[in-house]
Design a protein around this motif. Structure first.
Motif, short mmCIF file in Angstrom:
data_model
loop_
_atom_site.label_atom_id
_atom_site.label_comp_id
_atom_site.label_asym_id
_atom_site.label_seq_id
_atom_site.Cartn_x
_atom_site.Cartn_y
_atom_site.Cartn_z
N ASP A 189 -0.74 2.14 5.53
CA ASP A 189 -1.45 0.94 5.96
C ASP A 189 -2.87 0.94 5.41
OD1 ASP A 189 -2.76 2.84 7.49
OD2 ASP A 189 -1.87 2.19 9.39
N LEU A 190 -3.61 -0.11 5.72
CA LEU A 190 -4.96 -0.25 5.22
C LEU A 190 -5.86 0.88 5.68
CD1 LEU A 190 -7.06 -1.99 3.69
CD2 LEU A 190 -7.54 -3.11 5.87
N LYS A 191 -5.67 1.36 6.89
CA LYS A 191 -6.49 2.45 7.41
C LYS A 191 -6.35 3.68 6.53
CE LYS A 191 -9.28 4.42 10.29
NZ LYS A 191 -10.72 4.04 10.31
N ALA A 192 -5.14 3.96 6.10
CA ALA A 192 -4.91 5.11 5.22
C ALA A 192 -5.62 4.93 3.89
CB ALA A 192 -3.41 5.31 5.00
N VAL A 207 -4.28 -8.48 6.64
CA VAL A 207 -4.79 -7.28 6.00
C VAL A 207 -5.95 -7.64 5.09
CG1 VAL A 207 -4.22 -5.38 4.45
CG2 VAL A 207 -2.57 -6.12 6.14
N SER A 208 -5.89 -8.82 4.44
CA SER A 208 -6.97 -9.25 3.57
C SER A 208 -8.27 -9.39 4.35
CB SER A 208 -6.63 -10.59 2.91
OG SER A 208 -5.52 -10.47 2.07
N LYS A 209 -8.18 -9.92 5.56
CA LYS A 209 -9.37 -10.05 6.40
C LYS A 209 -9.95 -8.68 6.72
CE LYS A 209 -7.84 -14.35 8.61
NZ LYS A 209 -7.42 -14.96 9.88
N GLU A 210 -9.06 -7.75 7.04
CA GLU A 210 -9.51 -6.40 7.37
C GLU A 210 -10.11 -5.73 6.14
OE1 GLU A 210 -9.69 -5.01 10.33
OE2 GLU A 210 -9.04 -6.95 11.08
N ALA A 211 -9.54 -6.00 4.98
CA ALA A 211 -10.06 -5.40 3.75
C ALA A 211 -11.48 -5.87 3.48
CB ALA A 211 -9.16 -5.75 2.58
N ALA A 212 -11.75 -7.13 3.77
CA ALA A 212 -13.09 -7.65 3.57
C ALA A 212 -14.08 -6.93 4.47
CB ALA A 212 -13.12 -9.15 3.85
N LYS A 213 -13.67 -6.67 5.71
CA LYS A 213 -14.54 -5.93 6.62
C LYS A 213 -14.75 -4.50 6.14
CE LYS A 213 -12.88 -8.50 10.69
NZ LYS A 213 -12.16 -8.35 11.97
N ALA A 214 -13.71 -3.96 5.50
CA ALA A 214 -13.75 -2.56 5.09
C ALA A 214 -14.76 -2.29 4.00
CB ALA A 214 -12.36 -2.11 4.61
N PRO A 243 -5.62 -5.72 -6.30
CA PRO A 243 -5.20 -7.06 -5.91
C PRO A 243 -5.37 -7.28 -4.42
CG PRO A 243 -3.29 -5.66 -6.18
CD PRO A 243 -4.49 -4.86 -6.62
N PRO A 244 -5.19 -8.53 -3.97
CA PRO A 244 -5.30 -8.79 -2.54
C PRO A 244 -4.34 -7.94 -1.73
CG PRO A 244 -5.21 -10.84 -3.77
CD PRO A 244 -4.90 -9.73 -4.74
N ALA A 245 -4.69 -7.69 -0.49
CA ALA A 245 -3.82 -6.91 0.39
C ALA A 245 -2.53 -7.67 0.63
CB ALA A 245 -4.54 -6.65 1.70
N PRO A 246 -1.48 -6.99 1.11
CA PRO A 246 -0.17 -7.60 1.23
C PRO A 246 -0.08 -8.87 2.06
CG PRO A 246 0.02 -5.25 1.35
CD PRO A 246 -1.44 -5.56 1.33
N PHE A 253 0.85 -1.18 0.00
CA PHE A 253 0.00 0.00 0.00
C PHE A 253 0.89 1.24 0.00
CE2 PHE A 253 -3.23 -2.67 2.46
CZ PHE A 253 -3.99 -2.93 1.33
N VAL A 254 0.63 2.18 -0.91
CA VAL A 254 1.43 3.41 -0.97
C VAL A 254 0.54 4.61 -1.22
CG1 VAL A 254 3.53 2.25 -1.78
CG2 VAL A 254 1.88 3.13 -3.45
N ALA A 255 1.04 5.76 -0.79
CA ALA A 255 0.41 7.05 -1.09
C ALA A 255 1.38 7.82 -1.97
CB ALA A 255 0.14 7.82 0.20
N ILE A 256 0.87 8.37 -3.06
CA ILE A 256 1.72 9.06 -4.04
C ILE A 256 1.19 10.46 -4.30
CG2 ILE A 256 2.48 9.08 -6.46
CD1 ILE A 256 2.52 6.05 -6.37
N VAL A 257 2.09 11.42 -4.28
CA VAL A 257 1.80 12.78 -4.72
C VAL A 257 2.69 13.06 -5.92
CG1 VAL A 257 1.90 15.23 -4.14
CG2 VAL A 257 1.15 13.57 -2.42
N GLY A 258 2.11 13.60 -6.98
CA GLY A 258 2.90 13.87 -8.16
C GLY A 258 2.15 14.68 -9.19
#
Length: 255
Positions: free
Chosen positions: A143-146, A231-238, A224-227, A113-118
């Motif tokens: 992270d997933l929260k971000a 995290v994949s479990k949390e993504a499903a909840k999200a 794609p699936p989380a890393p 997971f990354v955050a990009i400014v450009g």
């Protein structure tokens, strides 16, 4: 010299606009500054997205899935960023050594997971077509929260732009920028709303028939699936709209 110092003093860095990958990859309209106006050579150039976003710099969060060295001695690094709506390429060269270093260190740790400014870069070859990528100024691991927070806020802001765009189309009015966007993209409001619905998990990916291209001309890919498994479990909840901004996006989508 005094004139140059005055221009540099007046120059202000533009805030980054939040966009989903699909919208950024479909951004094809760019307005360059007037090269003949020396007094204004520090003025920013802008791109205009299908929802009417006026972009000098972009902020996007997603999953970095690929990193490749290209161009031999030119030291270019190409990355691929994916979110639920699609994918966009990032291109870092010799003038972004810090970003290139970050990408090289991430090469064996993908997906991440990354955050990009450009800056958006729109390339239009002579034989037709349009290819949009990001020239990154910064790349940070998040992270997933971000990711969730970015998705919620970006959904809200995108729907707000769509609402303004819809009114401009129906009324036949709007700013000169919006008139240019409408003329260039002939935007389909329902397709744009579907992009947001996909982003927040309200409908499955690939619902939009129109979303068939991305920054490198390939097909739109789902995120794609989380890393890792946790995290994949949390993504499903999200997928459930816990965040107030996501709930607001759901409400705005009903309009």
């Amino acid at each position: 010299m005094a004139e140059e110092n005055k221009s540099q003093t007046q120059y202000k860095r533009e805030p980054a606009v939040r966009l989903f990958a699909q919208e950024l990859s479909q951004t094809t309209v760019a307005v360059s500054k007037d090269q003949g106006d020396k007094a204004d050579r520090f003025a920013p150039s802008y791109s205009y997205s299908p929802t009417g976003a006026r972009i000098n710099r972009v902020f996007i969060v997603g999953t970095l899935t690929e990193i490749d060295e290209i161009g031999g001695d030119t030291n270019f690094i190409k990355g691929r960023l994916v979110d639920a709506t699609g994918a966009i390429n990032i291109m870092a060269g010799q003038y972004q050594p810090e970003v290139s270093g970050v990408l090289r260190r991430l090469a064996d740790k993908l997906p991440a997971f990354v955050a990009i400014v450009g800056k958006p870069n729109i390339y239009k070859p002579k034989d037709g077509g349009s290819y949009t990528s990001i020239r990154p100024e910064s790349v940070q691991i998040v992270d997933l929260k971000a990711v969730e927070m970015f998705t919620a806020e970006t959904a809200k802001r995108t729907i707000e732009r769509i609402s303004i765009l819809k009114k401009a189309i129906s009324d036949g009015n709007g700013s000169e920028d919006l008139k240019m966007v409408i003329a260039a993209y002939n935007p389909n409001i329902e397709d744009l709303k579907n992009m947001v619905r996909i982003a927040i998990g309200k409908i499955p990916p690939n619902t939009n028939i129109q979303t068939t291209t991305n920054g490198d001309g390939g097909g739109v890919k789902t995120q794609p699936p989380a890393p890792d498994k946790e995290v994949s479990k949390e993504a499903a909840k999200a997928e459930q709209p816990k965040d107030q901004n996501v709930i607001s996006a759901h409400t705005l989508l009903k309009d």
